[in-house]
Write a protein that holds these residues in place. Structure first.
Motif, PDB file in Angstrom:
ATOM      1  N   LEU A   1       0.811  -1.213   0.000  1.00  0.00           N
ATOM      2  CA  LEU A   1       0.000   0.000   0.000  1.00  0.00           C
ATOM      3  C   LEU A   1       0.848   1.268   0.000  1.00  0.00           C
ATOM      4  O   LEU A   1       0.550   2.232  -0.718  1.00  0.00           O
ATOM      5  CB  LEU A   1      -0.937  -0.004   1.213  1.00  0.00           C
ATOM      6  N   VAL A   2       1.915   1.263   0.813  1.00  0.00           N
ATOM      7  CA  VAL A   2       2.751   2.469   0.942  1.00  0.00           C
ATOM      8  C   VAL A   2       3.949   2.430   0.001  1.00  0.00           C
ATOM      9  O   VAL A   2       4.933   3.142   0.203  1.00  0.00           O
ATOM     10  CB  VAL A   2       3.220   2.649   2.400  1.00  0.00           C
ATOM     11  N   LYS A   3       3.839   1.570  -1.015  1.00  0.00           N
ATOM     12  CA  LYS A   3       4.855   1.504  -2.082  1.00  0.00           C
ATOM     13  C   LYS A   3       6.242   1.171  -1.535  1.00  0.00           C
ATOM     14  O   LYS A   3       7.232   1.822  -1.868  1.00  0.00           O
ATOM     15  CB  LYS A   3       4.879   2.807  -2.868  1.00  0.00           C
ATOM     16  N   LYS A   4       6.295   0.189  -0.656  1.00  0.00           N
ATOM     17  CA  LYS A   4       7.535  -0.355  -0.098  1.00  0.00           C
ATOM     18  C   LYS A   4       8.322   0.643   0.749  1.00  0.00           C
ATOM     19  O   LYS A   4       9.543   0.528   0.899  1.00  0.00           O
ATOM     20  CB  LYS A   4       8.443  -0.897  -1.219  1.00  0.00           C
ATOM     21  N   ASP A   5       7.610   1.601   1.313  1.00  0.00           N
ATOM     22  CA  ASP A   5       8.256   2.596   2.171  1.00  0.00           C
ATOM     23  C   ASP A   5       8.437   1.990   3.566  1.00  0.00           C
ATOM     24  O   ASP A   5       7.493   1.873   4.341  1.00  0.00           O
ATOM     25  CB  ASP A   5       7.398   3.855   2.245  1.00  0.00           C
ATOM     26  N   LEU A   6       9.679   1.630   3.891  1.00  0.00           N
ATOM     27  CA  LEU A   6       9.958   0.933   5.154  1.00  0.00           C
ATOM     28  C   LEU A   6       9.783   1.809   6.383  1.00  0.00           C
ATOM     29  O   LEU A   6       9.698   1.302   7.501  1.00  0.00           O
ATOM     30  CB  LEU A   6      11.387   0.378   5.128  1.00  0.00           C
ATOM     31  N   LEU A   7       9.735   3.121   6.196  1.00  0.00           N
ATOM     32  CA  LEU A   7       9.574   4.018   7.335  1.00  0.00           C
ATOM     33  C   LEU A   7       8.128   4.452   7.537  1.00  0.00           C
ATOM     34  O   LEU A   7       7.842   5.196   8.472  1.00  0.00           O
ATOM     35  CB  LEU A   7      10.450   5.264   7.157  1.00  0.00           C
ATOM     36  N   HIS A   8       7.240   4.012   6.686  1.00  0.00           N
ATOM     37  CA  HIS A   8       5.850   4.436   6.832  1.00  0.00           C
ATOM     38  C   HIS A   8       5.270   3.863   8.129  1.00  0.00           C
ATOM     39  O   HIS A   8       5.432   2.679   8.423  1.00  0.00           O
ATOM     40  CB  HIS A   8       5.021   3.979   5.635  1.00  0.00           C
ATOM     41  N   PRO A   9       4.583   4.698   8.917  1.00  0.00           N
ATOM     42  CA  PRO A   9       4.067   4.248  10.216  1.00  0.00           C
ATOM     43  C   PRO A   9       3.169   3.019  10.157  1.00  0.00           C
ATOM     44  O   PRO A   9       3.238   2.166  11.046  1.00  0.00           O
ATOM     45  CB  PRO A   9       3.295   5.476  10.721  1.00  0.00           C
ATOM     46  N   SER A  10       2.325   2.911   9.141  1.00  0.00           N
ATOM     47  CA  SER A  10       1.419   1.765   9.086  1.00  0.00           C
ATOM     48  C   SER A  10       2.180   0.462   8.859  1.00  0.00           C
ATOM     49  O   SER A  10       1.819  -0.589   9.413  1.00  0.00           O
ATOM     50  CB  SER A  10       0.374   1.952   7.981  1.00  0.00           C
ATOM     51  N   PHE A  11       3.249   0.513   8.070  1.00  0.00           N
ATOM     52  CA  PHE A  11       4.067  -0.688   7.869  1.00  0.00           C
ATOM     53  C   PHE A  11       4.813  -1.045   9.149  1.00  0.00           C
ATOM     54  O   PHE A  11       4.844  -2.218   9.553  1.00  0.00           O
ATOM     55  CB  PHE A  11       5.070  -0.466   6.739  1.00  0.00           C
ATOM     56  N   ILE A  12       5.407  -0.051   9.792  1.00  0.00           N
ATOM     57  CA  ILE A  12       6.145  -0.292  11.043  1.00  0.00           C
ATOM     58  C   ILE A  12       5.222  -0.889  12.098  1.00  0.00           C
ATOM     59  O   ILE A  12       5.563  -1.861  12.784  1.00  0.00           O
ATOM     60  CB  ILE A  12       6.760   1.014  11.564  1.00  0.00           C
ATOM     61  N   PHE A  13       4.030  -0.307  12.243  1.00  0.00           N
ATOM     62  CA  PHE A  13       3.078  -0.767  13.256  1.00  0.00           C
ATOM     63  C   PHE A  13       2.692  -2.225  13.011  1.00  0.00           C
ATOM     64  O   PHE A  13       2.697  -3.051  13.934  1.00  0.00           O
ATOM     65  CB  PHE A  13       1.840   0.135  13.219  1.00  0.00           C
ATOM     66  N   SER A  14       2.372  -2.554  11.777  1.00  0.00           N
ATOM     67  CA  SER A  14       1.978  -3.929  11.437  1.00  0.00           C
ATOM     68  C   SER A  14       3.148  -4.893  11.602  1.00  0.00           C
ATOM     69  O   SER A  14       2.988  -5.998  12.130  1.00  0.00           O
ATOM     70  CB  SER A  14       1.464  -3.983   9.992  1.00  0.00           C
ATOM     71  N   PHE A  15       4.316  -4.462  11.168  1.00  0.00           N
ATOM     72  CA  PHE A  15       5.495  -5.319  11.215  1.00  0.00           C
ATOM     73  C   PHE A  15       5.874  -5.677  12.647  1.00  0.00           C
ATOM     74  O   PHE A  15       6.234  -6.825  12.939  1.00  0.00           O
ATOM     75  CB  PHE A  15       6.667  -4.628  10.510  1.00  0.00           C
ATOM     76  N   MET A  16       5.790  -4.706  13.563  1.00  0.00           N
ATOM     77  CA  MET A  16       6.149  -4.968  14.952  1.00  0.00           C
ATOM     78  C   MET A  16       5.196  -5.978  15.592  1.00  0.00           C
ATOM     79  O   MET A  16       5.628  -6.852  16.344  1.00  0.00           O
ATOM     80  CB  MET A  16       6.158  -3.661  15.754  1.00  0.00           C
ATOM     81  N   PHE A  17       3.906  -5.891  15.283  1.00  0.00           N
ATOM     82  CA  PHE A  17       2.972  -6.871  15.837  1.00  0.00           C
ATOM     83  C   PHE A  17       3.199  -8.247  15.219  1.00  0.00           C
ATOM     84  O   PHE A  17       3.000  -9.275  15.880  1.00  0.00           O
ATOM     85  CB  PHE A  17       1.527  -6.414  15.633  1.00  0.00           C
ATOM     86  N   PHE A  18       3.633  -8.267  13.972  1.00  0.00           N
ATOM     87  CA  PHE A  18       3.975  -9.559  13.364  1.00  0.00           C
ATOM     88  C   PHE A  18       5.180 -10.179  14.062  1.00  0.00           C
ATOM     89  O   PHE A  18       5.182 -11.386  14.371  1.00  0.00           O
ATOM     90  CB  PHE A  18       4.271  -9.377  11.873  1.00  0.00           C
ATOM     91  N   ILE A  19       6.206  -9.384  14.329  1.00  0.00           N
ATOM     92  CA  ILE A  19       7.412  -9.889  15.003  1.00  0.00           C
ATOM     93  C   ILE A  19       7.058 -10.434  16.383  1.00  0.00           C
ATOM     94  O   ILE A  19       7.502 -11.523  16.779  1.00  0.00           O
ATOM     95  CB  ILE A  19       8.475  -8.782  15.125  1.00  0.00           C
ATOM     96  N   TYR A  20       6.250  -9.689  17.148  1.00  0.00           N
ATOM     97  CA  TYR A  20       5.871 -10.133  18.484  1.00  0.00           C
ATOM     98  C   TYR A  20       5.068 -11.435  18.425  1.00  0.00           C
ATOM     99  O   TYR A  20       5.263 -12.338  19.250  1.00  0.00           O
ATOM    100  CB  TYR A  20       5.060  -9.038  19.188  1.00  0.00           C
ATOM    101  N   THR A  21       4.159 -11.522  17.448  1.00  0.00           N
ATOM    102  CA  THR A  21       3.370 -12.744  17.307  1.00  0.00           C
ATOM    103  C   THR A  21       4.248 -13.911  16.893  1.00  0.00           C
ATOM    104  O   THR A  21       4.080 -15.043  17.377  1.00  0.00           O
ATOM    105  CB  THR A  21       2.253 -12.539  16.269  1.00  0.00           C
ATOM    106  N   PHE A  22       5.192 -13.649  16.018  1.00  0.00           N
ATOM    107  CA  PHE A  22       6.127 -14.686  15.578  1.00  0.00           C
ATOM    108  C   PHE A  22       6.950 -15.206  16.761  1.00  0.00           C
ATOM    109  O   PHE A  22       7.192 -16.414  16.876  1.00  0.00           O
ATOM    110  CB  PHE A  22       7.055 -14.124  14.495  1.00  0.00           C
ATOM    111  N   MET A  23       7.351 -14.301  17.653  1.00  0.00           N
ATOM    112  CA  MET A  23       8.085 -14.713  18.853  1.00  0.00           C
ATOM    113  C   MET A  23       7.212 -15.585  19.756  1.00  0.00           C
ATOM    114  O   MET A  23       7.710 -16.512  20.398  1.00  0.00           O
ATOM    115  CB  MET A  23       8.568 -13.479  19.616  1.00  0.00           C
ATOM    116  N   CYS A  24       5.922 -15.291  19.784  1.00  0.00           N
ATOM    117  CA  CYS A  24       5.005 -16.134  20.569  1.00  0.00           C
ATOM    118  C   CYS A  24       4.914 -17.535  19.972  1.00  0.00           C
ATOM    119  O   CYS A  24       4.866 -18.531  20.715  1.00  0.00           O
ATOM    120  CB  CYS A  24       3.616 -15.493  20.607  1.00  0.00           C
ATOM    121  N   VAL A  25       4.888 -17.615  18.653  1.00  0.00           N
ATOM    122  CA  VAL A  25       4.821 -18.919  17.979  1.00  0.00           C
ATOM    123  C   VAL A  25       6.075 -19.726  18.286  1.00  0.00           C
ATOM    124  O   VAL A  25       6.009 -20.933  18.587  1.00  0.00           O
ATOM    125  CB  VAL A  25       4.643 -18.732  16.459  1.00  0.00           C
TER     126      VAL A  25
END
Length: 461
Positions: free
Chosen positions: A19-43
């Motif tokens: 959605l944000v055209k691969k912008d790694l600093l975009h807040p929506s990508f960062i927010f989603s990515f961090m929750f993915f990392i935390y969930t992955f650590m739970c797995v």
């Protein structure tokens, strides 16, 4: 439900990346990515900690991700391409070395004053002589977990530290901004600037908390990448940027492990895997445990005053200024155990305090404010000129970027913006911007002779 959450966070991460055209600093990508990392650590740690999640937790996190994605989608509809600065705007920000040297002297005096303070606390506590790392550990423990004991000691804060700390902290953050700004322009670094920033890191370590050090790193990173984007030195969507981010993340983890020794916490190294999970993963488990044990309502929480926990730092500051102790309420961040009896820390993601104070409706409102600020501000930064001057908007955004990353950890954004140190920092930074960086603008406002054409309309902020 755990694997469902993993799929949900992964889908949101990939969708926002596109959605944000691969912008790694975009807040929506960062927010989603961090929750993915935390969930992955739970797995990864599912068996060891006997982790099971429930539908309400999955829905809360999904709603938050959806809110950020909604604001991102709206922003992409109205945002043009990033403004690339013209060559004639690439100007250094000049701070005389004499000023930087004076700041360094203040920082050194502040550091020694705080060491004296740590010594006084140690001796007042049990008359025991301790090493510096042991005193740091004792101070950190007392100010976080033994607050009544710490208050009973009633150790006076040295006057030099009381005055020097806000000045040296604000000054060194300004120097950090200027150092990165100038490096982007001419790839040179002033040694005095480096010394000032390193002294800031020393003072942070002495206080026993690593989060502010993480803030220094993320602030420098954000300023560098945004200014590099805007000068065309880095292309958004380039895979090399992803590798740089990965290596930065590895470096930060290693740095924080090393810091355990400096802060007298080397005993944590023995069970490093569990220790990392407590910081990256456990907050989601703790949130789930609390939700299932308390069955929150849609409207209304458990708070005795509005935003009791979410705005706790604000109430604490007001109580101190106006002598109103009834406004201060104890923290609800109690240590929690996994379902098989292993202690997994006392943080519950940002949603814990939102739900505690306002019910589930707080998730929607407070997350929306968060998304509105970060995404809206990022959009404005991309569309405005920031290279030829000290940008207050970029400074604040870069400073608070750490709180976006740490939203998976706790309600850091609201804790920071309403905290006394941040308020003092902003007062000093705004004062320096107006009376030093923008002194020519004051002359314009006062109708004094000046060549107004030096300033573009975009430079006002």
């Amino acid at each position: 439900m755990l694997y469902l959450l993993l799929i949900v966070t992964l889908v949101f991460t990939l969708f926002n990346y596109k959605l944000v055209k691969k912008d790694l600093l975009h807040p929506s990508f960062i927010f989603s990515f961090m929750f993915f990392i935390y969930t992955f650590m739970c797995v990864i740690n599912k068996k060891y900690f006997a982790i099971t999640l429930h539908l309400p937790t999955v829905l809360v996190i999904t709603i938050g991700l959806g809110i950020f994605t909604f604001f991102a989608a709206r922003g992409e509809q109205t945002t043009g391409s990033t403004i690339v600065e013209k060559e004639n705007t690439l100007k250094k920000i000049i701070i005389p070395n004499a000023v930087v040297f004076t700041l360094i002297v203040i920082q050194i005096i502040t550091i020694f004053s705080f060491i004296i303070y740590l010594t006084d606390i140690s001796m007042s506590y049990d008359k025991t002589s301790r090493s510096l790392s042991e005193m740091i550990s004792l101070f950190d423990t007392m100010t976080k977990f033994w607050i009544p004991t710490f208050e009973k000691l009633n150790v006076a804060v040295p006057m030099f530290y009381r005055i020097g700390n806000p000045i040296s902290t604000a000054g060194s953050y300004i120097i950090l901004y200027v150092m990165v700004h100038n490096y982007v322009i001419n790839k040179k670094i002033n040694v005095l600037h480096v010394i000032s920033v390193l002294l800031l890191c020393v003072l942070i370590i002495l206080n026993g908390s690593r989060s502010p050090l993480f803030r220094v790193i993320t602030m420098a990173f954000v300023i560098y990448f945004i200014l590099s984007y805007k000068t065309g030195q880095i292309e958004i969507g380039n895979r090399k940027n992803l590798l740089k981010v990965v290596w930065l993340g590895v470096g930060v983890v290693l740095l924080f492990i090393i810091m355990l020794f400096a802060m007298g916490r080397s005993d944590k190294i023995g069970n490093l895997g569990s220790y990392l999970f407590i910081y990256a993963g456990a907050p989601i488990v703790n949130l789930d445990t609390w939700i299932m044990n308390n069955t929150p309502r849609l409207f209304g929480g458990h708070a005795s005053i509005i935003g009791e926990q979410t705005f706790r730092t604000l109430y604490t500051y007001i109580a101190k200024l106006l002598h109103m102790p009834h406004l201060v309420h104890g923290t609800i961040d109690a240590f929690t155990y996994s379902s098989n009896g292993i202690e997994i820390g006392n943080v519950y993601t940002m949603y814990y305090k939102y739900i505690y104070d306002f019910g589930y409706i707080g998730v929607i409102i407070l997350t929306a404010i968060l998304a509105w600020y970060y995404i809206g501000t990022y959009k404005k930064i991309k569309k405005s000129s920031v290279i030829g001057r000290f940008s207050l908007r970029l400074f604040i955004y870069a400073y608070l970027f750490n709180d976006l990353i740490m939203s998976t950890f706790s309600a850091r954004f609201y804790e920071t913006v309403f905290d006394a140190p941040f308020i003092k920092l902003m007062i000093i930074v705004i004062f320096v911007k107006v009376f030093y960086f923008d002194h020519n603008k004051l002359k314009v406002w006062l109708n004094k002779p000046i060549r107004i054409e030096k300033f573009s309309e975009e430079s006002y902020e």
